[in-house]
Design a protein around this motif. Structure first.
Motif, PDB file in Angstrom:
ATOM      1  N   PHE A 120       0.852  -1.191   0.000  1.00  0.00           N
ATOM      2  CA  PHE A 120       0.000   0.000   0.000  1.00  0.00           C
ATOM      3  C   PHE A 120       0.885   1.238   0.000  1.00  0.00           C
ATOM      4  N   ARG A 121       0.410   2.333  -0.586  1.00  0.00           N
ATOM      5  CA  ARG A 121       1.251   3.515  -0.777  1.00  0.00           C
ATOM      6  C   ARG A 121       0.844   4.745   0.024  1.00  0.00           C
ATOM      7  N   GLN A 122      -0.391   4.808   0.485  1.00  0.00           N
ATOM      8  CA  GLN A 122      -0.855   5.949   1.282  1.00  0.00           C
ATOM      9  C   GLN A 122      -1.744   5.422   2.390  1.00  0.00           C
ATOM     10  N   MET A 123      -1.668   6.078   3.552  1.00  0.00           N
ATOM     11  CA  MET A 123      -2.577   5.755   4.655  1.00  0.00           C
ATOM     12  C   MET A 123      -3.268   7.047   5.065  1.00  0.00           C
ATOM     13  N   VAL A 124      -4.577   6.957   5.204  1.00  0.00           N
ATOM     14  CA  VAL A 124      -5.393   8.091   5.605  1.00  0.00           C
ATOM     15  C   VAL A 124      -5.964   7.808   6.986  1.00  0.00           C
ATOM     16  N   ALA A 125      -5.947   8.819   7.832  1.00  0.00           N
ATOM     17  CA  ALA A 125      -6.604   8.742   9.139  1.00  0.00           C
ATOM     18  C   ALA A 125      -7.770   9.718   9.117  1.00  0.00           C
ATOM     19  N   VAL A 126      -8.926   9.240   9.514  1.00  0.00           N
ATOM     20  CA  VAL A 126     -10.111  10.084   9.642  1.00  0.00           C
ATOM     21  C   VAL A 126     -10.439  10.098  11.131  1.00  0.00           C
ATOM     22  N   VAL A 127      -9.964  11.129  11.819  1.00  0.00           N
ATOM     23  CA  VAL A 127     -10.109  11.218  13.269  1.00  0.00           C
ATOM     24  C   VAL A 127     -11.450  11.864  13.594  1.00  0.00           C
ATOM     25  N   GLY A 128     -12.292  11.109  14.270  1.00  0.00           N
ATOM     26  CA  GLY A 128     -13.579  11.645  14.697  1.00  0.00           C
ATOM     27  C   GLY A 128     -13.392  12.645  15.814  1.00  0.00           C
ATOM     28  N   ASP A 129     -13.971  13.820  15.670  1.00  0.00           N
ATOM     29  CA  ASP A 129     -13.989  14.878  16.672  1.00  0.00           C
ATOM     30  C   ASP A 129     -12.657  15.630  16.693  1.00  0.00           C
ATOM     31  N   SER A 130     -12.678  16.857  16.230  1.00  0.00           N
ATOM     32  CA  SER A 130     -11.452  17.659  16.217  1.00  0.00           C
ATOM     33  C   SER A 130     -10.917  17.910  17.627  1.00  0.00           C
ATOM     34  N   ALA A 131     -11.728  17.673  18.659  1.00  0.00           N
ATOM     35  CA  ALA A 131     -11.259  17.786  20.040  1.00  0.00           C
ATOM     36  C   ALA A 131     -10.445  16.561  20.468  1.00  0.00           C
ATOM     37  N   ASN A 132     -10.338  15.544  19.612  1.00  0.00           N
ATOM     38  CA  ASN A 132      -9.590  14.330  19.929  1.00  0.00           C
ATOM     39  C   ASN A 132      -8.101  14.583  19.666  1.00  0.00           C
ATOM     40  N   ALA A 133      -7.531  15.480  20.469  1.00  0.00           N
ATOM     41  CA  ALA A 133      -6.141  15.901  20.275  1.00  0.00           C
ATOM     42  C   ALA A 133      -5.152  14.752  20.431  1.00  0.00           C
ATOM     43  N   ALA A 134      -5.434  13.796  21.313  1.00  0.00           N
ATOM     44  CA  ALA A 134      -4.504  12.681  21.521  1.00  0.00           C
ATOM     45  C   ALA A 134      -4.352  11.862  20.250  1.00  0.00           C
ATOM     46  N   SER A 135      -5.443  11.610  19.545  1.00  0.00           N
ATOM     47  CA  SER A 135      -5.361  10.832  18.307  1.00  0.00           C
ATOM     48  C   SER A 135      -4.641  11.625  17.215  1.00  0.00           C
ATOM     49  N   VAL A 136      -4.929  12.904  17.121  1.00  0.00           N
ATOM     50  CA  VAL A 136      -4.241  13.735  16.125  1.00  0.00           C
ATOM     51  C   VAL A 136      -2.746  13.741  16.417  1.00  0.00           C
ATOM     52  N   ARG A 137      -2.367  13.950  17.681  1.00  0.00           N
ATOM     53  CA  ARG A 137      -0.936  13.960  18.046  1.00  0.00           C
ATOM     54  C   ARG A 137      -0.272  12.619  17.757  1.00  0.00           C
ATOM     55  N   LEU A 138      -0.946  11.524  18.071  1.00  0.00           N
ATOM     56  CA  LEU A 138      -0.399  10.190  17.779  1.00  0.00           C
ATOM     57  C   LEU A 138      -0.075  10.073  16.300  1.00  0.00           C
ATOM     58  N   HIS A 139      -1.016  10.418  15.459  1.00  0.00           N
ATOM     59  CA  HIS A 139      -0.790  10.306  14.023  1.00  0.00           C
ATOM     60  C   HIS A 139       0.339  11.223  13.560  1.00  0.00           C
ATOM     61  N   GLU A 140       0.371  12.435  14.047  1.00  0.00           N
ATOM     62  CA  GLU A 140       1.440  13.367  13.647  1.00  0.00           C
ATOM     63  C   GLU A 140       2.806  12.860  14.081  1.00  0.00           C
TER      64      GLU A 140
END
Length: 182
Positions: A120-140
């Motif tokens: 696979f060549r690309q992975m997309v994350a669709v994080v539910g709730d922009s307040a879910n900072a922990a998930s956004v930080r994990l992905h970053e």
């Protein structure tokens, strides 16, 4: 809070672990905003979903300590049309008592590696709730870059929810044509 790495094994899911996966997900559906489902799927539904993912050749991993499933991560097709076949979307859910112990990082790292190994060549994350900072930080932390926010696209628990879109290159990304996956 700093992640405390908990001893756990990350490996492909066994069929008898789908009940534990369904229970973990049910908690997040009922009480969280990471999933936009409103009713938890049954164990039979989760078995069908797992079979569908297996049919696409995408990985489904669990984090275990002994016989306990602490969390899981899987990749599925990003979109159904054939031109998207080299792009996957990831999902990660942890048991509430396993959050903040480094398992999300370990699961996502293993999932990224497994998807890259499958071509696979690309992975997309669709994080539910922009307040879910922990998930956004994990992905970053693991190389995802934010690519957009869809404002107020879901309504759950009495409020409008955004989704945050992040993307990460796998393997050669778009530097070369994809190779056939077997």
């Amino acid at each position: 809070m700093q992640d405390q790495t908990v001893p756990a094994t990350i490996r492909p899911i066994a069929a008898d672990e789908l009940a534990a996966v369904a229970a973990i997900y049910a908690h997040h559906v009922r009480y969280g905003t990471a999933s936009f489902e409103l009713e938890p799927p049954s164990e039979a539904d989760m078995r069908r979903r797992h079979a569908d993912l297996a049919g696409h050749g995408t990985p489904f991993l669990v984090a275990t300590a002994g016989a306990d499933v602490l969390g899981y991560a899987y990749a599925g097709p990003y979109r159904p049309r054939p031109a998207y076949r080299n792009t996957v979307e990831n999902s990660i859910y942890l048991r509430p008592d396993a959050i903040g112990q480094g398992l999300g990082t370990r699961l996502l790292e293993a999932l990224i590696d497994a998807c890259a190994a499958r071509g696979f060549r690309q992975m997309v994350a669709v994080v539910g709730d922009s307040a879910n900072a922990a998930s956004v930080r994990l992905h970053e932390r693991l190389g995802f870059r934010p690519v957009g926010v869809l404002r107020s696209v879901g309504y759950k628990h009495g409020r409008w929810l955004d989704t945050v879109l992040l993307q990460r290159v796998l393997g050669a990304g778009d530097a070369a044509p994809p190779q056939p996956r077997g």
